[in-house]
Design an enzyme around this catalytic site. Structure first.
Site, PDB file in Angstrom:
ATOM      1  N   ARG A 108       0.767  -0.963  -0.138  1.00 54.44           N
ATOM      2  CA  ARG A 108       0.513  -0.612  -0.016  1.00 54.44           C
ATOM      3  C   ARG A 108       1.349   1.087   0.012  1.00 54.44           C
ATOM      4  O   ARG A 108       1.313   1.078   0.640  1.00 54.44           O
ATOM      5  CB  ARG A 108      -0.651   0.322   0.897  1.00 54.44           C
ATOM      6  CG  ARG A 108      -2.061   1.532   1.092  1.00 54.44           C
ATOM      7  CD  ARG A 108      -2.507   0.568   2.411  1.00 54.44           C
ATOM      8  NE  ARG A 108      -2.379   1.674   3.405  1.00 54.44           N
ATOM      9  CZ  ARG A 108      -3.360   1.871   4.309  1.00 54.44           C
ATOM     10  NH1 ARG A 108      -4.162   2.189   4.960  1.00 54.44           N
ATOM     11  NH2 ARG A 108      -2.691   2.746   5.398  1.00 54.44           N
ATOM     12  N   GLU A 133      -9.412   6.546   7.037  1.00 50.11           N
ATOM     13  CA  GLU A 133      -9.774   6.308   8.184  1.00 50.11           C
ATOM     14  C   GLU A 133     -11.185   6.903   8.603  1.00 50.11           C
ATOM     15  O   GLU A 133     -11.156   8.516   9.105  1.00 50.11           O
ATOM     16  CB  GLU A 133      -8.170   6.353   9.413  1.00 50.11           C
ATOM     17  CG  GLU A 133      -8.022   4.900   9.789  1.00 50.11           C
ATOM     18  CD  GLU A 133      -6.836   5.223  11.040  1.00 50.11           C
ATOM     19  OE1 GLU A 133      -5.599   4.415  10.939  1.00 50.11           O
ATOM     20  OE2 GLU A 133      -6.362   6.372  10.880  1.00 50.11           O
ATOM     21  N   GLU A 140      -4.108  -1.432   8.837  1.00 50.28           N
ATOM     22  CA  GLU A 140      -3.032  -1.382   9.811  1.00 50.28           C
ATOM     23  C   GLU A 140      -2.733  -2.162  10.986  1.00 50.28           C
ATOM     24  O   GLU A 140      -4.577  -2.122  11.044  1.00 50.28           O
ATOM     25  CB  GLU A 140      -3.814   0.130   9.610  1.00 50.28           C
ATOM     26  CG  GLU A 140      -2.857   1.259   8.627  1.00 50.28           C
ATOM     27  CD  GLU A 140      -3.286   2.914   8.846  1.00 50.28           C
ATOM     28  OE1 GLU A 140      -3.226   2.792   9.636  1.00 50.28           O
ATOM     29  OE2 GLU A 140      -3.631   3.650   7.817  1.00 50.28           O
TER      30      GLU A 140
END
Length: 343
Positions: free
Chosen positions: A61, A148, A257
């Site tokens: 990523r 997020e 994550e």
């Protein structure tokens, strides 16, 4: 043959439980290299993306900011290396000039500050980014739209606590349409606090709105899961939350994550029985894999270790001093094998 049979069965069992995406976010790689650091594996200087691939990773990523250090040109250059290493490319669009996270989601400088203007801009921007990766022969495999975004993004226009979720639904719809106008990446939506079912359900239970974002536009749900920031972030809470997420929304799920420390003092970790060490890193990741492989219908599909090589920033934003899979001189630690053995 009969002697080999148990071994073969064990091997097939392991393969059956392996995750689709064995991933790392290595966005800082060029920054680290520019500081003079070189990574070594068995004493041999080796590009970090090659080290990851050689130890079982299959996906990388890269974050993209609208300006600053991690801008489009930075991401395009790193993508060439990722693709040359034969890795799946995930691009994480922050839609901000700097870090975007649950506490920061600022509209980029020079962008409109009204919803209609932002819908047009985010369509055009996302289209342009995706086209840029196409043009250089490194097409995006998975596009993460926002980072997020539990309380929305492009604040204050897209701030859920201020304007409700409808603007967010519109903006995501526009961004995805921009991407799909030039290519066909899988679309990932990413929220923090994957252990918190109430938060996940509050977002995904409301964000699909007729005329705006539809469920069929989203291919993968990603969540962050860290052991440092909230006492509720336990493995049992993650399993409960992601099981509910899978059963309710029926989308593939990745832990987009995570990390675990090798050095940490004065911080309460949510799983205190796991060692603060390289073996603890392996245990933590393997435990997350077990949560994912337990989800219904094979919907648990990947783990992304966040910034395992960010020498010079080894705390990775936490109160623990070192969460990396490499030492300060760039030599790999034993836990580099998490991709092959624990995912």
């Amino acid at each position: 043959m009969f002697v080999l049979l148990p071994f073969l069965l064990l091997s097939f069992s392991w393969l059956a439980s392996a995750l689709t995406y064995k991933a790392a976010d290595i966005s800082s790689l060029v920054v680290v290299e520019n500081s003079g650091v070189r990574y070594t594996d068995g004493g041999q200087v080796t590009p970090f993306e090659t080290i990851l691939r050689n130890h079982g990773a299959n996906t990388v990523r890269i974050r993209i900011w609208t300006a600053g250090q991690y801008n489009l040109q930075y991401g395009l250059a790193l993508a060439k290396r990722v693709k040359a290493a034969g890795l799946t490319l995930v691009v994480d669009l922050h839609y901000s000039d700097t870090w975007a996270d649950p506490g920061h989601q600022s509209i980029p400088s020079g962008w409109p500050t009204d919803l209609n203007g932002l819908n047009t801009k985010i369509y055009q921007y996302t289209q342009s980014v995706v086209q840029s990766f196409q043009n250089q022969g490194t097409p995006i495999d998975i596009l993460q739209v926002g980072n997020e975004i539990n309380n929305g993004f492009l604040w204050p226009v897209g701030e859920i606590s201020v304007n409700g979720i409808n603007p967010v639904s519109q903006l995501l719809h526009s961004a995805i349409n921009g991407a799909k106008s030039v290519a066909n990446p899988k679309i990932l939506i990413h929220l923090a606090n994957g252990w918190n079912w109430s938060g996940l359900n509050s977002f995904f239970g409301k964000v699909f709105i007729p005329g705006a974002l539809s469920a069929d536009q989203v291919d993968i749900i990603g969540v962050s899961f860290y052991p440092f920031y909230d006492s509720g972030a336990t493995l049992s809470a993650l399993k409960s939350s992601l099981t509910n997420l899978a059963n309710t929304f029926k989308k593939p799920i990745v832990v987009a994550e995570t990390d675990w420390p090798v050095s940490c003092s004065g911080v309460h970790l949510t799983e205190p029985s796991i060692a603060v060490s390289t073996s603890g890193q392996e245990t933590w990741v393997n435990d997350i894999k077990n949560v994912l492989t337990s989800l219904p219908n094979g919907l648990g599909q990947g783990i992304f270790y966040w910034e395992p090589g960010w020498i010079g920033n080894a705390n990775l934003g936490s109160g623990c001093s070192d969460n990396l899979l490499v030492s300060s001189n760039g030599a790999v630690r034993d836990s580099i094998n998490i991709f092959s053995q624990d995912m």
